[in-house]
Design a protein around this motif. Structure first.
Motif, PDB file in Angstrom:
ATOM      1  N   THR A   1       0.797  -1.231   0.000  1.00 11.72           N
ATOM      2  CA  THR A   1       0.000   0.000   0.000  1.00 11.72           C
ATOM      3  C   THR A   1       0.827   1.277   0.000  1.00 11.72           C
ATOM      4  O   THR A   1       0.312   2.351  -0.329  1.00 11.72           O
ATOM      5  N   GLY A   2       2.096   1.162   0.398  1.00 11.92           N
ATOM      6  CA  GLY A   2       2.925   2.349   0.510  1.00 11.92           C
ATOM      7  C   GLY A   2       2.655   3.147   1.761  1.00 11.92           C
ATOM      8  O   GLY A   2       3.188   4.244   1.926  1.00 11.92           O
ATOM      9  N   GLN A   3       1.830   2.587   2.668  1.00  9.11           N
ATOM     10  CA  GLN A   3       1.532   3.231   3.940  1.00  9.11           C
ATOM     11  C   GLN A   3       2.151   2.422   5.072  1.00  9.11           C
ATOM     12  O   GLN A   3       2.398   1.234   4.929  1.00  9.11           O
ATOM     13  N   LYS A   4       2.384   3.086   6.188  1.00  7.16           N
ATOM     14  CA  LYS A   4       3.036   2.442   7.320  1.00  7.16           C
ATOM     15  C   LYS A   4       2.017   1.705   8.182  1.00  7.16           C
ATOM     16  O   LYS A   4       1.057   2.293   8.674  1.00  7.16           O
ATOM     17  N   TYR A   5       2.217   0.393   8.344  1.00  7.42           N
ATOM     18  CA  TYR A   5       1.361  -0.407   9.210  1.00  7.42           C
ATOM     19  C   TYR A   5       2.205  -1.105  10.271  1.00  7.42           C
ATOM     20  O   TYR A   5       3.333  -1.531   9.995  1.00  7.42           O
ATOM     21  N   LEU A   6       1.662  -1.231  11.461  1.00  8.80           N
ATOM     22  CA  LEU A   6       2.292  -1.969  12.548  1.00  8.80           C
ATOM     23  C   LEU A   6       1.240  -2.848  13.208  1.00  8.80           C
ATOM     24  O   LEU A   6       0.045  -2.637  13.063  1.00  8.80           O
ATOM     25  N   GLY A   7       1.710  -3.835  13.957  1.00  7.52           N
ATOM     26  CA  GLY A   7       0.799  -4.672  14.737  1.00  7.52           C
ATOM     27  C   GLY A   7       0.846  -6.128  14.334  1.00  7.52           C
ATOM     28  O   GLY A   7       1.084  -6.475  13.172  1.00  7.52           O
TER      29      GLY A   7
END
Length: 267
Positions: A247-253
């Motif tokens: 997605t080019g977005q930052k994800y965490l978890g």
């Protein structure tokens, strides 16, 4: 071997949607091992999504015990077991992945994998062989499915379709084994959260120079650690990293899921 299941209001199963089997042939010493992950979407519709993975594992185990030996291929076990599942009244509907292997006395491991469960071979605590994930697209694995005709017809009328893959699509592998090798079979509750480097570090910490280490206790500890990170909103899980890449977005978890592991050590 050890597993930890998540809760599901539509699921009445002590093992969650995952299942496993381990079986040995007394005659020649060959061993069959496998894991299967029932597709959770069916539980959301009120069905028992564990039934297909449970019965598939049961059929593979029985098939190996009744007719299997060192010449039996994992794909043939999977194919015969799935045919039984399609005829079984115990399975109304559902889909499942499958990853299984046959260890033979000549120190070879034959593996068949369909979907996003996983098998990895560790030598001196380094990953040297692994199965590839089979996916149609992100978070949509290949899967064996049993779906009644009336549901298929309704879906067709509405312009929808279900994923229905076949055992013949399973990838096959043959790996040479050495004394001291450790083999892990796992469902995606593991691989969606931790990367191979994490597993390498864990195995080295818990097995190196520990001659009396019990493999079942090591597996139990490993599952507990994966459960912890799966619930950590700040953990850079494998799933979050892949989603970030796509997605080019930052994800965490972490990604909470049923977690099933079978460890085998070559002695």
């Amino acid at each position: 071997m050890f597993k930890k299941s998540k809760s599901s209001p539509a699921l009445d199963s002590p093992t969650g949607e995952d299942n496993l089997f381990v079986s040995a042939q007394v005659q020649d010493g060959s061993i069959a091992v496998g894991v299967a992950d029932g597709v959770g979407g069916w539980s959301e519709a009120g069905y028992d999504s564990s039934a297909i993975s449970r019965e598939l594992c049961s059929s593979m185990r029985k098939g190996f015990e009744n007719t299997g030996d060192a010449t039996t291929t994992p794909k043939s076990l999977l194919d015969n077991a799935f045919k039984e599942v399609l005829e079984s009244e115990k399975v109304e509907i559902g889909g499942t992945t499958a990853c299984l292997g046959v260890f033979t006395p000549d120190l070879k491991l034959h593996v068949a994998n369909l979907g996003d469960s996983w098998c990895g071979l560790f030598r001196e605590y380094k990953l040297v062989k692994e199965t590839n994930f089979q996916t149609h697209n992100f978070n949509t694995p290949f899967q064996l499915a049993k779906i009644p005709q009336h549901i298929l017809k309704k879906a067709a009328m509405e312009g929808r379709r279900y994923i229905i893959d076949e055992p013949k699509l399973a990838d096959e592998y043959t790996w040479n084994l050495q004394k001291g090798d450790v083999v892990m079979f796992a469902t995606d509750g593991v691989t969606d959260n931790v990367v191979p480097k994490d597993i390498e570090i864990f195995l080295k910490d818990h097995l190196e120079d520990k001659q009396n280490a019990r493999l079942d206790e090591v597996a139990k500890k490993f599952v507990s650690e994966v459960v912890k990170v799966s619930k950590d909103a700040n953990f850079p899980s494998a799933f979050a990293q892949e989603l970030s890449r796509l997605t080019g977005q930052k994800y965490l978890g972490g990604k909470e899921d049923d977690i099933t592991v079978v460890l085998v050590k070559v002695v």
